[in-house]
Motif scaffolding. Structure first.
Motif, mmCIF file in Angstrom:
data_model
loop_
_atom_site.group_PDB
_atom_site.id
_atom_site.type_symbol
_atom_site.label_atom_id
_atom_site.label_comp_id
_atom_site.label_asym_id
_atom_site.label_seq_id
_atom_site.Cartn_x
_atom_site.Cartn_y
_atom_site.Cartn_z
ATOM 1 N N ALA A 1 0.815 -1.209 0.000
ATOM 2 C CA ALA A 1 0.000 0.000 0.000
ATOM 3 C C ALA A 1 0.850 1.262 0.000
ATOM 4 O O ALA A 1 0.352 2.352 -0.315
ATOM 5 N N ASP A 2 2.131 1.132 0.344
ATOM 6 C CA ASP A 2 2.979 2.324 0.480
ATOM 7 C C ASP A 2 3.943 2.498 -0.680
ATOM 8 O O ASP A 2 4.962 3.178 -0.559
ATOM 9 N N TRP A 3 3.641 1.891 -1.834
ATOM 10 C CA TRP A 3 4.490 2.065 -3.010
ATOM 11 C C TRP A 3 4.038 3.298 -3.803
ATOM 12 O O TRP A 3 2.835 3.571 -3.899
ATOM 13 N N PRO A 4 4.978 4.066 -4.409
ATOM 14 C CA PRO A 4 4.594 5.215 -5.247
ATOM 15 C C PRO A 4 4.228 4.742 -6.663
ATOM 16 O O PRO A 4 5.063 4.729 -7.566
ATOM 17 N N TYR A 5 2.992 4.365 -6.878
ATOM 18 C CA TYR A 5 2.552 3.797 -8.149
ATOM 19 C C TYR A 5 2.490 4.845 -9.256
ATOM 20 O O TYR A 5 2.248 6.028 -9.002
ATOM 21 N N THR A 6 2.716 4.376 -10.465
ATOM 22 C CA THR A 6 2.600 5.195 -11.660
ATOM 23 C C THR A 6 1.460 4.655 -12.523
ATOM 24 O O THR A 6 1.295 3.443 -12.651
ATOM 25 N N VAL A 7 0.685 5.560 -13.110
ATOM 26 C CA VAL A 7 -0.437 5.185 -13.967
ATOM 27 C C VAL A 7 -0.256 5.856 -15.319
ATOM 28 O O VAL A 7 -0.225 7.090 -15.412
ATOM 29 N N ASN A 8 -0.119 5.054 -16.372
ATOM 30 C CA ASN A 8 -0.059 5.586 -17.732
ATOM 31 C C ASN A 8 -1.351 5.196 -18.446
ATOM 32 O O ASN A 8 -1.772 4.037 -18.379
ATOM 33 N N ALA A 9 -1.985 6.136 -19.122
ATOM 34 C CA ALA A 9 -3.290 5.830 -19.703
ATOM 35 C C ALA A 9 -3.547 6.648 -20.954
ATOM 36 O O ALA A 9 -3.092 7.791 -21.077
ATOM 37 N N VAL A 10 -4.293 6.042 -21.873
ATOM 38 C CA VAL A 10 -4.766 6.759 -23.064
ATOM 39 C C VAL A 10 -6.267 6.544 -23.184
ATOM 40 O O VAL A 10 -6.790 5.479 -22.856
ATOM 41 N N SER A 11 -6.956 7.583 -23.658
ATOM 42 C CA SER A 11 -8.406 7.525 -23.783
ATOM 43 C C SER A 11 -8.845 8.124 -25.102
ATOM 44 O O SER A 11 -8.167 8.995 -25.670
ATOM 45 N N TYR B 1 -9.521 4.971 -2.671
ATOM 46 C CA TYR B 1 -10.219 3.683 -2.745
ATOM 47 C C TYR B 1 -9.284 2.508 -3.010
ATOM 48 O O TYR B 1 -9.714 1.354 -2.924
ATOM 49 N N ALA B 2 -7.997 2.797 -3.270
ATOM 50 C CA ALA B 2 -6.995 1.737 -3.262
ATOM 51 C C ALA B 2 -6.277 1.680 -1.922
ATOM 52 O O ALA B 2 -5.431 0.814 -1.721
ATOM 53 N N ALA B 3 -6.627 2.605 -1.009
ATOM 54 C CA ALA B 3 -6.027 2.673 0.331
ATOM 55 C C ALA B 3 -4.514 2.795 0.252
ATOM 56 O O ALA B 3 -3.773 2.061 0.916
ATOM 57 N N LEU B 4 -4.037 3.753 -0.560
ATOM 58 C CA LEU B 4 -2.607 3.933 -0.769
ATOM 59 C C LEU B 4 -2.041 5.017 0.138
ATOM 60 O O LEU B 4 -2.711 6.011 0.445
ATOM 61 N N ALA B 5 -0.791 4.849 0.520
ATOM 62 C CA ALA B 5 -0.120 5.842 1.361
ATOM 63 C C ALA B 5 0.283 7.077 0.571
ATOM 64 O O ALA B 5 0.387 8.168 1.135
ATOM 65 N N HIS B 6 0.518 6.912 -0.747
ATOM 66 C CA HIS B 6 0.986 8.020 -1.583
ATOM 67 C C HIS B 6 0.056 8.186 -2.783
ATOM 68 O O HIS B 6 -0.442 7.188 -3.324
ATOM 69 N N PRO B 7 -0.144 9.418 -3.241
ATOM 70 C CA PRO B 7 -0.928 9.607 -4.463
ATOM 71 C C PRO B 7 -0.162 9.047 -5.657
ATOM 72 O O PRO B 7 1.055 9.272 -5.774
#
Length: 307
Positions: free
Chosen positions: A134-144, A183-189
């Motif tokens: 839960a405390d990892w700095p996740y990256t999100v790449n997306a195309v729409s 809603y992912a209950a993450l420690a970092h945005p």
């Protein structure tokens, strides 16, 4: 008797697609305002007070004003804007994440954003299962597809066929980040990198994972099996296991209310790419609103959906 439904903002992209899904159904009766009435506050207020359900397809400030108009009525509201997604007193309308019972019992439901639907569909179950930290700095790449940007962006892309790619949110702090983290209950945005392509609809959301560097992270197969177990029996979400070298978005994509998920892993298990593909106007907007409406009305959640 059918449930009465008022769609405030029915002339917009999301509203039109909700109407298309509901109009043929005998379980619902739509309260329809003409062009002049849609601009009349008293006509809208009367519609809220006459309806069993209302769906808000409005900009954020207008959605807040609409909720105030509905005060004192029995109407149960689904808000497709971002205004109430992390607000107190509102239930987040992602039944697969928050629970179908919670949505079914709610009087105020906030529809998820299209990008967060892909991200949360992948990450929330895995963090909950303890196979991702839960405390990892996740990256999100997306195309729409450009329809997700509303009338102005649709017009811009259709007026300028030379646009091949648009990335945005470069100041960071995009308004979808809050619901992703909450809603992912993450420690970092998460670091969110959204882009738009010259297709009307469709979306791919990807979360790259350096598993060998992540504490307590499962292998790619462990991640996939956790998603399979979590979505077991779902008619809307499919976790795929077939090997693929590519995923495509096509300009000819037809309306869909599905959410398709993949886990792609390196042969040595050191890295993975979590990928979600969905229709930004389907499970990412209108389809999600109809799914939530079905649950709130005590109906089969998939009724009227394109699966």
């Amino acid at each position: 008797m059918p449930h009465t439904v008022f769609i405030d903002g029915a002339a917009g992209t999301t509203g039109l697609e909700i109407v298309e899904r509901l109009a043929p159904r005998s379980e619902f009766e739509l309260i329809v305002l003409d062009d002049e009435q849609r601009k009349c506050a008293s006509a809208r207020r009367d519609a809220f007070h006459a309806a069993d359900f209302a769906v808000l397809c409005l900009p954020d400030d207008a959605a807040r004003e609409a909720v105030a108009m509905a005060e004192g009525s029995k109407v149960r509201i689904i808000d497709a804007s971002t205004a109430h997604r992390v607000a107190d007193g509102w239930t987040y309308g992602f039944p697969e994440v928050v629970g179908r019972e919670a949505v079914a019992a709610a009087n105020r439901v906030s529809n998820p954003g299209c990008y967060p639907t892909g991200f949360l569909g992948l990450i929330a179950p895995l963090v909950r299962a303890g196979v991702l930290p839960a405390d990892w700095p996740y990256t999100v790449n997306a195309v729409s597809g450009y329809s997700g940007g509303g009338k102005a962006l649709i017009q811009r892309f259709e007026d300028d066929p030379d646009i091949a790619f648009r990335t945005y949110g470069l100041a960071l702090g995009h308004k979808h980040v809050g619901e992703m983290q909450t809603y992912a209950a993450l420690a970092h945005p998460p670091l969110f990198a959204p882009s738009v392509i010259p297709a009307h609809r469709g979306m791919v959301v990807e979360v790259p994972l350096p598993l060998s560097a992540m504490p307590m992270a499962g292998s790619p197969e462990v991640l996939r099996l956790a998603l399979v177990e979590y979505y077991s029996g779902s008619k809307i979400v499919t976790v795929h296991d077939e090997p693929q070298d590519e995923l495509l978005l096509r300009r000819s994509m037809q309306p869909s209310d599905r959410l398709d998920l993949w886990v792609f892993g390196a042969a040595d298990g050191s890295q993975a790419r979590l990928v979600a593909r969905l229709d930004n106007l389907g499970k990412g907007a209108s389809g999600a609103a109809v799914q939530n409406l079905n649950l709130m009305a005590g109906l089969d959640e998939t009724a009227g959906l394109s699966l």
